[in-house]
Design an enzyme around this catalytic site. Sequence first.
Site, short mmCIF file in Angstrom:
data_model
loop_
_atom_site.label_atom_id
_atom_site.label_comp_id
_atom_site.label_asym_id
_atom_site.label_seq_id
_atom_site.Cartn_x
_atom_site.Cartn_y
_atom_site.Cartn_z
N ARG A 118 0.81 -1.23 0.00
CA ARG A 118 0.00 0.00 0.00
C ARG A 118 0.84 1.28 0.00
NH1 ARG A 118 -3.00 -3.22 3.64
NH2 ARG A 118 -4.75 -4.14 2.53
N LYS A 140 3.15 11.24 -11.70
CA LYS A 140 2.33 10.34 -12.54
C LYS A 140 3.10 9.04 -12.69
CE LYS A 140 -0.56 13.26 -15.48
NZ LYS A 140 -0.82 13.71 -16.86
N GLU A 182 9.82 18.14 -25.29
CA GLU A 182 9.10 18.50 -24.06
C GLU A 182 9.62 19.86 -23.53
OE1 GLU A 182 6.49 16.85 -23.14
OE2 GLU A 182 6.75 14.75 -23.74
N LYS A 224 7.05 22.94 -14.28
CA LYS A 224 6.25 21.75 -13.97
C LYS A 224 5.86 21.74 -12.49
CE LYS A 224 5.17 17.09 -14.72
NZ LYS A 224 5.35 15.87 -15.45
N GLU A 234 -4.62 16.82 -12.12
CA GLU A 234 -5.04 17.20 -13.47
C GLU A 234 -6.55 17.48 -13.57
OE1 GLU A 234 -2.74 15.28 -16.58
OE2 GLU A 234 -4.42 15.51 -17.94
N ARG A 238 -3.09 21.34 -15.16
CA ARG A 238 -2.05 20.36 -15.52
C ARG A 238 -2.24 19.81 -16.93
NH1 ARG A 238 0.77 15.72 -11.68
NH2 ARG A 238 2.14 14.92 -13.30
N ASN A 242 -0.14 18.72 -21.75
CA ASN A 242 -0.42 17.79 -22.86
C ASN A 242 -0.45 18.48 -24.21
OD1 ASN A 242 -0.80 15.16 -21.64
ND2 ASN A 242 -2.45 16.15 -20.52
N HIS A 245 0.03 16.46 -27.37
CA HIS A 245 -0.04 15.04 -27.01
C HIS A 245 -1.24 14.32 -27.60
CE1 HIS A 245 3.20 16.20 -24.41
NE2 HIS A 245 3.31 15.02 -23.85
N HIS A 249 -0.24 10.98 -29.33
CA HIS A 249 -0.66 9.63 -28.92
C HIS A 249 -1.26 8.89 -30.10
CE1 HIS A 249 -0.84 11.10 -24.49
NE2 HIS A 249 0.35 10.60 -24.79
N HIS A 262 8.33 9.09 -28.28
CA HIS A 262 7.25 9.93 -27.77
C HIS A 262 7.52 11.41 -28.07
CE1 HIS A 262 4.14 11.39 -25.10
NE2 HIS A 262 5.03 12.07 -24.40
P1 NAD Z 1 13.08 5.48 -21.97
O1 NAD Z 1 12.91 5.35 -20.52
O2 NAD Z 1 12.63 4.36 -22.82
O3 NAD Z 1 14.59 5.83 -22.30
C1 NAD Z 1 14.98 6.00 -23.63
C2 NAD Z 1 16.20 5.14 -23.99
O4 NAD Z 1 17.37 5.75 -23.45
C3 NAD Z 1 16.15 3.74 -23.45
O5 NAD Z 1 16.73 2.88 -24.38
C4 NAD Z 1 17.04 3.83 -22.20
O6 NAD Z 1 17.59 2.60 -21.82
C5 NAD Z 1 18.10 4.78 -22.68
N1 NAD Z 1 18.79 5.55 -21.67
C6 NAD Z 1 18.24 6.16 -20.60
N2 NAD Z 1 19.16 6.93 -19.97
C7 NAD Z 1 20.30 6.78 -20.64
C8 NAD Z 1 21.60 7.32 -20.49
N3 NAD Z 1 21.87 8.23 -19.56
N4 NAD Z 1 22.57 6.93 -21.35
C9 NAD Z 1 22.28 6.04 -22.35
N5 NAD Z 1 21.06 5.52 -22.57
C10 NAD Z 1 20.09 5.89 -21.72
O7 NAD Z 1 12.32 6.77 -22.54
P2 NAD Z 1 12.00 8.23 -21.95
O8 NAD Z 1 11.87 9.09 -23.14
O9 NAD Z 1 12.91 8.60 -20.87
O10 NAD Z 1 10.57 8.03 -21.29
C11 NAD Z 1 9.45 7.63 -22.04
C12 NAD Z 1 8.43 7.09 -21.07
O11 NAD Z 1 8.07 8.11 -20.16
C13 NAD Z 1 7.14 6.62 -21.74
O12 NAD Z 1 6.76 5.41 -21.17
C14 NAD Z 1 6.14 7.73 -21.38
O13 NAD Z 1 4.83 7.24 -21.29
C15 NAD Z 1 6.65 8.18 -20.04
N6 NAD Z 1 6.30 9.53 -19.66
C16 NAD Z 1 5.79 9.72 -18.42
C17 NAD Z 1 5.48 11.00 -17.99
C18 NAD Z 1 4.99 11.21 -16.59
O14 NAD Z 1 4.56 12.32 -16.27
N7 NAD Z 1 5.06 10.20 -15.75
C19 NAD Z 1 5.70 12.10 -18.84
C20 NAD Z 1 6.22 11.85 -20.11
C21 NAD Z 1 6.54 10.57 -20.51
N1 GLY Z 2 3.63 14.70 -18.55
C1 GLY Z 2 2.39 15.31 -18.25
C2 GLY Z 2 2.14 15.43 -16.79
O1 GLY Z 2 2.95 15.11 -15.97
O2 GLY Z 2 1.07 15.84 -16.44
#
Ligand code: NAD
Ligand code: GLY
Length: 356
Positions: A118, A140, A182, A224, A234, A238, A242, A245, A249, A262
Amino acid sequence: MLELTVNLDERSYPIYIGPSILQQTGLLLEHIGDCRPIIITNDTIAPLYLDNVMALLAEVNPLSFIIPDGEQFKSLEWFEKISAFLLENNCGRDTCLIALGGGVVGDLTGFVAACYQRGVPFIQVPTTLLSQVDSSVGGKTAVNHPLGKNMIGAFYQPQAVFIDTESLHTLPTREFAAGMAEVIKYGLIYDTELFRFLENNLKQLKALDEEILQHVIYRCCEIKALIVAEDEKEAGLRALLNLGHTFAHAIEAQMGYGKWLHGEAVATGMVLAAKLAHTRGDLTAQQVTRICDLITRYDLPTNIPENMTSEQFLHHMRKDKKNKKGTIRFILPTKFGQCALVDDVSDQHVRDLIEQ
Ligand code: NAD
Ligand code: GLY
């Protein structure tokens, strides 16, 4: 080192930004407190950074769990595997999960932390630009479901965010560019000064100039943090995060996740949003061109995927989480550096835009 706070009353937490943040043993240990740290990372990041973090935490007996690299592992299956690992190692509520990686590792680890017994504390150590300016801040957390991305998740804030700018030196350039989408987004929704800064400091940013990088990451986290403090779950404000987005998406879903990153889809989505705003009289043609130019200069796409039709866009956009009563809702610029949620864009308007 720079520091700022996400203000959420008793759930407030610091964000630390700078080079060699991961060398600062004391700071990380301070946030772990009496908990047992379990580091979650992936098989790309582990050979680069895991030993270092394990060594930093040696005195508190850390454990690590390595997932395969890829969006497809942000799944219930891997949620279950991590939970099993925690149970097998008798991890109790005095466990602190440490997400070492990009948004995939961060979202998955955060969701496990939200649910395990939990809720146990977790710390974000984002290593991609995208995760440093966006996903690690704001709480998130989620996993994907075969029927939709990020469909199972929770709002669950970390204890702290450690942004080591030096980790960007190993990040592939395509991933860096995706993160820049972003960053540009913050300029468009909130801060024309940041947008201008990005126009004027392109070379330094691409060369990972430390001072410029820190300034940009700090400003994005600051925006942010302000937005999240105002509207954590949101209910309104917030949603502005997007921008682009809704289109993005649709592109990601149509192309298959991973084909377009993305951030790349968000870049094209922001161009579409800007063009839509122009047809509504909210941006001038010159402003649209200025946005397209900056996106192009940061090596990001501005055109929709070849052969993707307006009906395909509409099909995916009808499932968007922002929709209400079947109406597709968009974040659109209302002027340069300001956006709003709008719900009066007709399907025909979208068709005209895509077919243009
Ligand atoms: P990712 O986590 O897939 O990383 C991208 C690539 O870079 C991967 O291959 C990873 O292994 C590699 N990598 C990471 N750090 C590295 C480093 N320092 N050196 C070498 N390689 C490295 O992608 P991302 O773009 O970081 O994140 C995308 C994800 O985030 C999606 O799942 C998306 O839905 C999510 N997201 C979440 C939020 C949120 O608010 N929680 C916001 C935007 C995106
Ligand atoms: N990435 C959008 C949010 O955190 O709300």
